[in-house]
Structure formats: structure tokens, C-alpha cells
Write a protein that holds these residues in place. Structure first.
Motif, PDB file in Angstrom:
ATOM      1  N   LEU A  68      -5.892   7.342   9.855  1.00  0.00           N
ATOM      2  CA  LEU A  68      -6.148   6.617   8.605  1.00  0.00           C
ATOM      3  C   LEU A  68      -5.752   7.374   7.619  1.00  0.00           C
ATOM      4  N   TYR A 121       0.822  -1.284  -0.015  1.00  0.00           N
ATOM      5  CA  TYR A 121      -0.011  -0.033   0.132  1.00  0.00           C
ATOM      6  C   TYR A 121       0.811   1.161   0.127  1.00  0.00           C
ATOM      7  N   LEU A 156      -9.190   2.674   3.659  1.00  0.00           N
ATOM      8  CA  LEU A 156      -7.957   3.414   2.896  1.00  0.00           C
ATOM      9  C   LEU A 156      -8.601   3.581   1.236  1.00  0.00           C
ATOM     10  N   ALA A 162      -2.694   7.436   4.541  1.00  0.00           N
ATOM     11  CA  ALA A 162      -2.939   7.553   3.048  1.00  0.00           C
ATOM     12  C   ALA A 162      -2.195   8.778   2.674  1.00  0.00           C
TER      13      ALA A 162
END
Length: 395
Positions: free
Chosen positions: A243, A209, A332, A247
Motif C-alpha cells: 500500500l 489515483y 490509501l 502510494a
């Protein structure tokens, strides 16, 4: 200095293994501990703080503080010395999910009007809501441990102390905190194999990610956490804020150790965020209605660039609550087209997700479910009976 269930004095700062597991991760009181422990240690003191974007998985999850390690060992020894399995109560849906993943049996579990309790605990006695467990029922279960989210420690710790039971507060303010807590719970309750499997899933996910948004410009984000009748600012120390940080978003409210702030809209305007996110807590149907009314009637909102540019988004309440959950990949994924739109399709997807989040909140019927639960009472029943009652009310 605090006094634990056995009368032993302990020094603690923010959180607590009535010894302490740190970086705010897991904190528990050990009735058996005769040690003087010095509370949770921040492994990234001010001036050396590492941002989420530059942290490696290893630095996120590594537990290096000797006090913390000692606390885990003391807790583990206490559990190993018990005859039979420890009797555990989980007082929030997020904590119950962690216990389920670790294959821990419970004697008591919370009730919830908007979250689903794991199937494993359908026959387990319910002890009331996360914010207000029924302590008479909790005490009747004679638990060895009560597990709760750290965000409720100030309210719940005195209640747990009053019944003389060991407790652990898990830091669910971030995904990283959740997995550090999982590592420690696994060691304490002899569930290391299950914990290692879960941690590996996070490692694999994050390694892939973090490449997704490398080199991109990070948007400035204002996060509003809606409560029935009001809203507050969610900082990067809150779960929703963590979160956004994971990101790569830049929270416009920094330089604070608080999860939430009360700030007027004039001050928010000075931050001029690129994006405004609206999250709903507790009663999402009420909160969505409140947000819509406020943005419609409060004149200052129309002067925000984010409002002018159509970059105000509602977040799906199941994915963006107060506590970290295993739904973080979905959260996400929902943030991706909001923070980093690369096409008109992305912008449309972000808008559609926001509309769906509103519709889901409106259809949650959370207010009615809560009122019904208050009238009829659910504590003391099994989770399956609670679920059946809720289903019957919806028909």
C-alpha cells in the motif's frame, strides 16, 4: 517435488492450484491434474523489476505465464466436470469477502474476533480462526476446495494434504495480487462476469489515483508491524508495504523477497526514515499499548528524525492488516496526508487519524474477545451464532 491428494507428483516453488497460478498470485492443488507443473513464475525477474509507480494497470493484472494459464484451465475443467456446485471453505475474513463479491456459496467459513463475516455466510458453519482452522470440522464438511491466504500456506498446506482435499492459496500480499486472484477464481468457478466487474472497479480507481502523487518527492518510510509482545519490519512484499508503495512511499528495507524482517532498532536508525508507520496485527489493543510503551522507554527512538519531527503514525487496524481487502481505497486515503502533507491542515489530519486509530484499537476489546472465544469455542457453530455470542459478551 510434492505429492498431491491423488498421489500425482508436482513440482512447485513458492505457491500453488495444487497446480500453480503465478506471480505468487493463486496457488491450488488439483487432485485431478496429472501434469508435472513447474510452480509459480515471477514475470518480473531480478534486474527487470517494475516499480509500482511505473506499472500500468494492464501490467499489474496481465497473466502471461503459460504454466499459470494452463493451471487455470486444468482447475476450470475439474470444476466443470463436477456434478453440482463445488463445496468451498474460506478460512480467512479477506478470502470470505472475495467469495462474497464473486457470489460464491460456502459450506464453511472462518470465525473472527475483529472482522465481520459477510451476511451471505451468516448461516454457514464456522471452522475456527484463519491461523488455526479446526480440521476435524473442515473434514466433516467434505469440501471440494479450501481457499486460504498465501501467507499461511506453510502452516496450513500439510493439514489440507492430510485430509486429501484440493486447496488454493490466494496471494493477498498486495492489491494487485488480490485482483489477479479474483480474475483466476472467476474463471475457475464460473464467476467471470462478477470478477470482470470487480477488476474494472480497480482499473477505474487506479487510473485516477496514480495521477494524485505524480512528480512528488517520495518519502522514506519505516513500517513496523506490531504483534502481541513484539514487532517486525514490514517490507514492500507485505500488504501494508504494498500500500505504501502504491502510494509512492519508499520503503527503507528493500532488496529482499521476505514479507517481514526481524531487525534491531540500531539498524533501523541507520536507515533514517522520514516517517514511521505503526500497524497492528491480531490483537490491536495489546499492540497499541506495546508500541506506546516501547517508544516511551526505549531511548533510541528519541534519536530518530521521524520521532523528533513528530512523524510517527498509527494506522487503522481494519484498513492495514496482513491481507489485501476491498478497504484499500480507505487505506490509501489515510496514507495521503501522512506521506504528502501539503498544508498544516494535512498534518493535523494525519495526526488526528493516528489518534483515532489508537482509540479504535483500544476500544476493539480484541484480547477479551479472543480469550472468550478460546474458552467457549466457536467452531462448528454458524457465523450468525458466533456474532451473537460476541455481541452478548460485549453487553
Amino acid at each position: 517435488v510434492r505429492t498431491g491428494a491423488d498421489g500425482a507428483e508436482r513440482m512447485m516453488t513458492m505457491m500453488n492450484i495444487k497446480s500453480c497460478i503465478s506471480r505468487g498470485i493463486l496457488v491450488t492443488v488439483l487432485a485431478a491434474a496429472s501434469l508435472l507443473l513447474t510452480g509459480c513464475v515471477d514475470q518480473h525477474p531480478e534486474g527487470t523489476k517494475t516499480t509500482t509507480q511505473t506499472e500500468t494497470v494492464e501490467s499489474m493484472l496481465e497473466i502471461t505465464d503459460p504454466v499459470e494459464k494452463q493451471a487455470v484451465e486444468v482447475a476450470k475443467a475439474k470444476v466443470r466436470s463436477m456434478e453440482g456446485s463445488p463445496k468451498i471453505v474460506a478460512t480467512s475474513p479477506a478470502v470470505a469477502d472475495i467469495c462474497d463479491k464473486l457470489e460464491l456459496d460456502l459450506v464453511g467459513v472462518c470465525s473472527s474476533s475483529i472482522s465481520t463475516i459477510p451476511e451471505r455466510y451468516k448461516a454457514v458453519t464456522t471452522v475456527g480462526t484463519a491461523m488455526s482452522p479446526d480440521m476435524e470440522i473442515v473434514a466433516s464438511l467434505k469440501p471440494d476446495w479450501i481457499l486460504s491466504p498465501i501467507s499461511l500456506q506453510s502452516d496450513l498446506e500439510p493439514k489440507y494434504e492430510n485430509i486429501g482435499v484440493d486447496w488454493a492459496f490466494l496471494n493477498l500480499r498486495s492489491v494487485q495480487g488480490m485482483y489477479r486472484s479474483i480474475q483466476e477464481l472467476g474463471e475457475i468457478f464460473d464467476r467471470e462476469e462478477q470478477a470482470n466487474t470487480l477488476v474494472k472497479e480497480f482499473r477505474d480507481f487506479y487510473e485516477e489515483y496514480k495521477k494524485k502523487n505524480e512528480g512528488k518527492d517520495h518519502p522514506k518510510v519505516l513500517i513496523l508491524m506490531g504483534l502481541p509482545g513484539s514487532y517486525i519490519i514490514a517490507t514492500e512484499n507485505s500488504y501494508v508495504g504494498s500500500l505504501v508503495a502504491l502510494a509512492g512511499g519508499e520503503n527503507v528495507y528493500t532488496d529482499t523477497d521476505q514479507e517481514f524482517l526481524t531487525v534491531n532498532t540500531e539498524d533501523m536508525k541507520t536507515k533514517e526514515p522520514d516517517i514511521i508507520l505503526r500497524a497492528a496485527h491480531a490483537l490491536p489493543d495489546q499492540v497499541v499499548e506495546m508500541f506506546n510503551e516501547d517508544f516511551k522507554t526505549n531511548d533510541i527512538w528519541k534519536h530518530f528524525d521521524a520521532v523528533k519531527n513528530g512523524r510517527v503514525y498509527d494506522l487503522t487496524y481494519e484498513n492495514f492488516g496482513m491481507s489485501a481487502t476491498f478497504r484499500y481505497p480507505k487505506a490509501l486515503n489515510e496514507l495521503q496526508p501522512i506521506l504528502y502533507p501539503e498544508s498544516d491542515e494535512d498534518l493535523e489530519k494525519a495526526k488526528k487519524n493516528s489518534e483515532n486509530a489508537q482509540k479504535n484499537a483500544e476500544k476493539s476489546n480484541a484480547t477479551q474477545k479472543y480469550e472468550d472465544a478460546q474458552k467457549s469455542g466457536t467452531s462448528g457453530k454458524t457465523a450468525a451464532e458466533d456474532s451473537q455470542k460476541t455481541t452478548e459478551k460485549e453487553k
